[in-house]
Design an enzyme around this catalytic site. Structure first.
Site, PDB file in Angstrom:
ATOM      1  N   TYR A 110       0.481  -1.303  -0.094  1.00  0.00           N
ATOM      2  CA  TYR A 110       0.128  -0.046  -0.013  1.00  0.00           C
ATOM      3  C   TYR A 110       0.701   1.246   0.132  1.00  0.00           C
ATOM      4  O   TYR A 110       0.192   2.401  -0.037  1.00  0.00           O
ATOM      5  CB  TYR A 110      -0.934   0.090   1.148  1.00  0.00           C
ATOM      6  CG  TYR A 110      -1.909  -1.123   1.168  1.00  0.00           C
ATOM      7  CD1 TYR A 110      -2.860  -1.359   0.237  1.00  0.00           C
ATOM      8  CD2 TYR A 110      -1.644  -2.309   2.209  1.00  0.00           C
ATOM      9  CE1 TYR A 110      -3.659  -2.486   0.237  1.00  0.00           C
ATOM     10  CE2 TYR A 110      -2.436  -3.429   1.926  1.00  0.00           C
ATOM     11  CZ  TYR A 110      -3.653  -3.530   1.221  1.00  0.00           C
ATOM     12  OH  TYR A 110      -4.134  -4.615   1.112  1.00  0.00           O
ATOM     13  N   ASP A 113       2.741   2.519  -2.382  1.00  0.00           N
ATOM     14  CA  ASP A 113       2.869   3.615  -3.779  1.00  0.00           C
ATOM     15  C   ASP A 113       1.793   4.323  -3.496  1.00  0.00           C
ATOM     16  O   ASP A 113       1.764   5.466  -3.730  1.00  0.00           O
ATOM     17  CB  ASP A 113       2.858   2.515  -4.673  1.00  0.00           C
ATOM     18  CG  ASP A 113       3.953   1.872  -4.505  1.00  0.00           C
ATOM     19  OD1 ASP A 113       5.095   2.001  -4.929  1.00  0.00           O
ATOM     20  OD2 ASP A 113       3.755   0.440  -4.836  1.00  0.00           O
ATOM     21  N   TYR A 151       5.826  -6.845   7.578  1.00  0.00           N
ATOM     22  CA  TYR A 151       5.698  -8.077   6.713  1.00  0.00           C
ATOM     23  C   TYR A 151       5.925  -9.438   7.402  1.00  0.00           C
ATOM     24  O   TYR A 151       6.289  -9.188   8.606  1.00  0.00           O
ATOM     25  CB  TYR A 151       6.757  -7.853   5.680  1.00  0.00           C
ATOM     26  CG  TYR A 151       6.740  -6.396   5.004  1.00  0.00           C
ATOM     27  CD1 TYR A 151       6.021  -5.951   4.143  1.00  0.00           C
ATOM     28  CD2 TYR A 151       7.943  -5.761   5.409  1.00  0.00           C
ATOM     29  CE1 TYR A 151       5.864  -4.758   3.643  1.00  0.00           C
ATOM     30  CE2 TYR A 151       7.916  -4.373   4.810  1.00  0.00           C
ATOM     31  CZ  TYR A 151       6.986  -3.868   3.722  1.00  0.00           C
ATOM     32  OH  TYR A 151       7.093  -2.961   3.311  1.00  0.00           O
ATOM     33  N   GLN A 196      -6.616   5.729   5.883  1.00  0.00           N
ATOM     34  CA  GLN A 196      -5.277   6.481   6.306  1.00  0.00           C
ATOM     35  C   GLN A 196      -5.254   7.164   7.478  1.00  0.00           C
ATOM     36  O   GLN A 196      -4.547   7.005   8.349  1.00  0.00           O
ATOM     37  CB  GLN A 196      -4.973   7.254   5.282  1.00  0.00           C
ATOM     38  CG  GLN A 196      -3.723   6.559   4.275  1.00  0.00           C
ATOM     39  CD  GLN A 196      -3.304   7.309   3.299  1.00  0.00           C
ATOM     40  OE1 GLN A 196      -3.611   8.596   3.019  1.00  0.00           O
ATOM     41  NE2 GLN A 196      -1.927   7.012   2.562  1.00  0.00           N
ATOM     42  N   ARG A 239       6.225  -0.289   8.725  1.00  0.00           N
ATOM     43  CA  ARG A 239       6.944  -0.982   7.729  1.00  0.00           C
ATOM     44  C   ARG A 239       7.131  -0.105   6.470  1.00  0.00           C
ATOM     45  O   ARG A 239       6.509   0.943   6.706  1.00  0.00           O
ATOM     46  CB  ARG A 239       6.306  -2.378   7.324  1.00  0.00           C
ATOM     47  CG  ARG A 239       5.061  -2.232   6.666  1.00  0.00           C
ATOM     48  CD  ARG A 239       4.305  -3.380   6.271  1.00  0.00           C
ATOM     49  NE  ARG A 239       3.432  -3.299   5.186  1.00  0.00           N
ATOM     50  CZ  ARG A 239       2.432  -4.091   4.810  1.00  0.00           C
ATOM     51  NH1 ARG A 239       2.247  -4.979   5.315  1.00  0.00           N
ATOM     52  NH2 ARG A 239       1.826  -3.822   3.771  1.00  0.00           N
ATOM     53  N   GLY A 240       7.722  -0.385   5.773  1.00  0.00           N
ATOM     54  CA  GLY A 240       7.863   0.373   4.212  1.00  0.00           C
ATOM     55  C   GLY A 240       8.385   1.707   4.457  1.00  0.00           C
ATOM     56  O   GLY A 240       9.098   2.183   5.379  1.00  0.00           O
ATOM     57  N   GLU A 241       7.533   2.343   3.911  1.00  0.00           N
ATOM     58  CA  GLU A 241       7.920   4.255   3.944  1.00  0.00           C
ATOM     59  C   GLU A 241       6.639   4.854   4.580  1.00  0.00           C
ATOM     60  O   GLU A 241       7.174   5.755   5.574  1.00  0.00           O
ATOM     61  CB  GLU A 241       7.899   4.508   2.319  1.00  0.00           C
ATOM     62  CG  GLU A 241       8.310   6.073   2.250  1.00  0.00           C
ATOM     63  CD  GLU A 241       8.634   6.448   0.827  1.00  0.00           C
ATOM     64  OE1 GLU A 241       9.196   5.566   0.059  1.00  0.00           O
ATOM     65  OE2 GLU A 241       8.614   7.406   0.412  1.00  0.00           O
ATOM     66  N   ASP A 242       5.609   4.965   4.265  1.00  0.00           N
ATOM     67  CA  ASP A 242       4.672   5.777   4.675  1.00  0.00           C
ATOM     68  C   ASP A 242       4.236   5.778   6.159  1.00  0.00           C
ATOM     69  O   ASP A 242       4.043   6.539   7.028  1.00  0.00           O
ATOM     70  CB  ASP A 242       3.209   5.785   3.700  1.00  0.00           C
ATOM     71  CG  ASP A 242       2.313   7.126   4.016  1.00  0.00           C
ATOM     72  OD1 ASP A 242       2.849   8.170   3.971  1.00  0.00           O
ATOM     73  OD2 ASP A 242       1.198   6.917   4.452  1.00  0.00           O
ATOM     74  N   SER A 243       4.113   4.418   6.435  1.00  0.00           N
ATOM     75  CA  SER A 243       3.625   4.177   8.019  1.00  0.00           C
ATOM     76  C   SER A 243       4.861   4.530   8.774  1.00  0.00           C
ATOM     77  O   SER A 243       4.642   4.800   9.983  1.00  0.00           O
ATOM     78  CB  SER A 243       3.325   2.834   8.098  1.00  0.00           C
ATOM     79  OG  SER A 243       4.128   1.822   8.105  1.00  0.00           O
TER      80      SER A 243
HETATM   81  O1  TRH Z   1       2.275  -1.118   2.416  1.00  0.00           O
HETATM   82  P1  TRH Z   1       3.933  -1.006   2.427  1.00  0.00           P
HETATM   83  O2  TRH Z   1       4.522  -2.034   2.943  1.00  0.00           O
HETATM   84  O3  TRH Z   1       4.131  -0.201   1.170  1.00  0.00           O
HETATM   85  C1  TRH Z   1       5.642  -0.669   0.473  1.00  0.00           C
HETATM   86  C2  TRH Z   1       6.478   0.444   1.044  1.00  0.00           C
HETATM   87  O4  TRH Z   1       6.122   1.842   0.719  1.00  0.00           O
HETATM   88  C3  TRH Z   1       7.776   0.228   0.102  1.00  0.00           C
HETATM   89  O5  TRH Z   1       8.699   1.419   0.442  1.00  0.00           O
HETATM   90  C4  TRH Z   1       7.523   0.292  -1.053  1.00  0.00           C
HETATM   91  O6  TRH Z   1       8.468  -0.011  -2.104  1.00  0.00           O
HETATM   92  C5  TRH Z   1       6.335  -0.977  -1.308  1.00  0.00           C
HETATM   93  O7  TRH Z   1       5.287  -0.574  -0.660  1.00  0.00           O
HETATM   94  C6  TRH Z   1       6.078  -0.859  -2.692  1.00  0.00           C
HETATM   95  O8  TRH Z   1       4.007   0.004   3.727  1.00  0.00           O
HETATM   96  P2  TRH Z   1       3.897   1.606   3.874  1.00  0.00           P
HETATM   97  O9  TRH Z   1       4.633   2.441   2.894  1.00  0.00           O
HETATM   98  O10 TRH Z   1       3.771   2.117   5.326  1.00  0.00           O
HETATM   99  O11 TRH Z   1       2.325   1.958   3.211  1.00  0.00           O
HETATM  100  C7  TRH Z   1       1.120   1.504   3.984  1.00  0.00           C
HETATM  101  C8  TRH Z   1       0.016   2.423   3.683  1.00  0.00           C
HETATM  102  O12 TRH Z   1      -1.192   1.820   4.201  1.00  0.00           O
HETATM  103  C9  TRH Z   1       0.090   3.684   4.615  1.00  0.00           C
HETATM  104  O13 TRH Z   1      -0.303   4.695   3.616  1.00  0.00           O
HETATM  105  C10 TRH Z   1      -0.870   3.761   5.592  1.00  0.00           C
HETATM  106  C11 TRH Z   1      -1.889   2.784   5.402  1.00  0.00           C
HETATM  107  N1  TRH Z   1      -2.731   2.037   6.160  1.00  0.00           N
HETATM  108  C12 TRH Z   1      -4.012   2.242   6.088  1.00  0.00           C
HETATM  109  O14 TRH Z   1      -4.452   3.203   5.222  1.00  0.00           O
HETATM  110  N2  TRH Z   1      -4.857   1.617   6.924  1.00  0.00           N
HETATM  111  C13 TRH Z   1      -4.224   0.416   7.915  1.00  0.00           C
HETATM  112  O15 TRH Z   1      -5.146   0.011   8.732  1.00  0.00           O
HETATM  113  C14 TRH Z   1      -2.985   0.186   7.892  1.00  0.00           C
HETATM  114  C15 TRH Z   1      -2.289  -0.573   8.873  1.00  0.00           C
HETATM  115  C16 TRH Z   1      -2.123   1.024   7.133  1.00  0.00           C
END
Ligand code: TRH
Length: 381
Positions: free
Chosen positions: A15, A17, A193, A255, A271-275
């Site tokens: 999620y 991107d 993850y 979000q 994890r990842g970037e945004d969270s």
């Molecule tokens: O989902 P991610 O693992 O996304 C990853 C990373 O961004 C990584 O850098 C990238 O290369 C890859 O995707 C393709 O983790 P991230 O970045 O934290 O994104 C999760 C999103 O989900 C964030 O905007 C928060 C949102 N979210 C919700 O909206 N509701 C929820 O209940 C949760 C747990 C998260």
């Protein structure tokens, strides 16, 4: 006339991107009064983080943004004045051709992934001329330092968080059937993850001397949690106790609701970037799991952020943070999980205070939306 922006987002997996593209689009429309179109190739993923999104709509208005389905072949479209290609997603050929005949040509920006590595500042803003077309693409790097593209954050983030903590916390816990927090209880959110360190972490929490409530949004770790609990499956609403640990599964929310979970908890696994960035803005301790990459190159990203994050922290607390983060990411030289958790627990108060200091320091990097708008406006002149 409002400046027009097109943001293109190809959902690779997870999620992040769409999470970043959507946060950016909302911020530009809401705070900079821009006319923003967001092109997304996976509406299902989008709907998971923003349930108001209709998956079948070709075009829909949401939060001041025009959300468009990115289909192939791409229908003829007049390009915007500023074009954001999120994470090198490669623009449709026909759109690129249309950009090349615009006069003046659009400002074309590739939004890169966030990293705390030192090379980011050197690469931020660099141009790359297109090999055939009369177009230049600029690389825009988010980052933690003032000479980078900064971080995504709403202008009123601090006020929103304070208002929530002052007035909405009891109701927030109540919606999950939880009472107000006990004095010695630790509430932890877990967004991760698959992770081979997870069972040992759960063992450590179950053996803790004080109560721990772990809240887990539905997602990739559920099968591992079910295996640890020896149950056949887990769904939102399920609750299990093992020793000091109470595990509760939450629905995956939008979000903004996820932000509130981060603000409410004492410790957030992200994890990842945004969270990860949101957990830093929550001013609470966090443990970050970097997005796993080939040849473990994500360990460089991990260590770069750790080096920044632990600056100014006393050495025992810095060791505790390093230990947890590195072990959680599978770095082989880290202590075992039980020792990491004990060390973290011993330093918890110091780490909590540091999380607030760090959050204030983050503002020095500047806000990504402001910096992006300034960058684009300078090029448009
Ligand atoms: O989902 P991610 O693992 O996304 C990853 C990373 O961004 C990584 O850098 C990238 O290369 C890859 O995707 C393709 O983790 P991230 O970045 O934290 O994104 C999760 C999103 O989900 C964030 O905007 C928060 C949102 N979210 C919700 O909206 N509701 C929820 O209940 C949760 C747990 C998260």
């Amino acid at each position: 006339m409002r400046t027009t922006w097109d943001i293109f987002c190809n959902v690779v997996d997870n999620y992040g991107d769409i999470g970043i593209a959507w946060r950016l689009a909302r911020g530009l429309a809401r705070e900079h009064d821009l006319s923003v179109r967001l092109w997304v190739d996976d509406m299902q993923a989008f709907q998971r983080i923003w349930p108001a999104i209709a998956v079948d709509a070709e075009r829909q208005g949401c939060e001041g943004v025009t959300v468009c389905a990115w289909r192939s072949p791409f229908a003829a479209t007049e390009p915007a004045q500023v074009v954001i290609e999120a994470f090198g997603c490669a623009l449709p050929e026909s759109y690129l051709a249309a950009m090349s005949v615009q006069s003046p040509p659009p400002v074309w920006i590739n939004l890169e992934y966030l990293s705390a590595e030192p090379w980011v500042a050197e690469h931020h803003g660099l141009p790359s001329p297109h090999p055939r077309l009369p177009l230049t693409k600029y690389f825009f790097f988010p980052g933690y330092m003032p000479d980078t593209g900064g971080l995504l954050a709403e202008a009123d983030l601090v006020e929103q968080r304070a208002a929530f903590l002052n007035t909405q916390l009891p109701a927030f816990w109540h919606q999950f059937g939880l009472d107000a927090q006990q004095a010695d209880e630790l509430r932890i959110s877990l967004f991760a993850y698959e992770n081979s360190a997870l069972p040992a972490l759960l063992d450590a929490w179950a053996a803790d001397s004080r109560p721990i409530t772990c809240l887990v949004p539905e997602g990739r770790v559920i099968p591992q949690l079910a295996a640890w609990l020896s149950v056949s499956g887990l769904r939102a609403g399920d609750r299990h106790r093992r020793g000091a640990l109470q595990l509760q599964i939450l629905p995956f929310t939008d979000q903004d609701a996820y932000d509130r979970l981060l603000w409410a908890c004492d410790l957030n696994f992200v994890r990842g970037e945004d969270s990860c960035v949101r957990a830093q803005w929550a001013a609470r301790p966090l443990v970050w799991q970097a997005y796993p990459q080939a040849d473990d190159v994500h360990w460089d990203k991990l260590d770069a952020l750790l080096a920044h994050y632990t600056t100014g922290l006393d050495s025992a607390a810095a060791r505790a943070v390093n230990g947890m983060w590195r072990h959680w990411n599978g770095v082989p030289d880290a202590d075992d999980m039980a020792a990491c958790w004990t060390a973290w627990r011993a330093q918890q108060g110091v780490i909590e205070r540091h999380a607030g200091v760090w959050c204030d320091r983050l503002s020095l990097a500047g806000r990504l939306t402001d910096k992006l708008v300034e960058f684009a406006e300078n090029k448009l002149k």
